[in-house]
Design an enzyme around this catalytic site. Structure first.
Site, PDB file in Angstrom:
ATOM      1  CB  CYS A   1      -0.863  -4.212 -10.070  1.00 16.03           C
ATOM      2  SG  CYS A   1      -0.689  -4.421 -12.503  1.00 16.03           S
TER       3      CYS A   1
ATOM      4  CB  CYS B   1      -3.973  -4.996 -11.620  1.00 22.09           C
ATOM      5  SG  CYS B   1      -2.933  -5.793 -11.557  1.00 22.09           S
TER       6      CYS B   1
END
Length: 97
Positions: A27, A30
């Protein structure tokens, strides 16, 4: 940042204020949040911890995390706030109150 598992989750979020970062290695948002979380940890009186959604699927399912990053704020073991997606430092600080 301390990594949480199903075995230590309740103990860690059980007292005080805790921000739990649900993330995954793949991600990119993230990863972009990591420096913000590091800054946040030095500016607030709260624990900042993480859950790897790939390794901790049981916790991910338990808390209904369907988008990343997702941040859950706990106070004395109770979820008091939920933030989904990339956020500014100020937004995360606000969520901890």
């Amino acid at each position: 940042m301390k990594a949480l598992t199903k075995d230590n989750f309740d103990e860690v979020v059980g007292t005080g204020v805790t921000l739990v970062d649900f993330w995954a290695e793949w991600c990119m948002p993230c990863k972009m949040m990591m420096p913000i979380l590091e800054t946040l940890s030095g500016e607030v009186d709260a624990d900042i911890v993480s859950v790897d959604t790939e390794a901790q699927k049981e916790l991910t399912t338990k808390f209904g995390v369907t988008a990343l990053p997702t941040f859950l704020v706990f106070k004395d073991g109770e979820e008091i706030n939920r933030i989904v997606g990339m956020k500014k430092l100020e937004d995360l600080k606000e969520a901890l109150v």
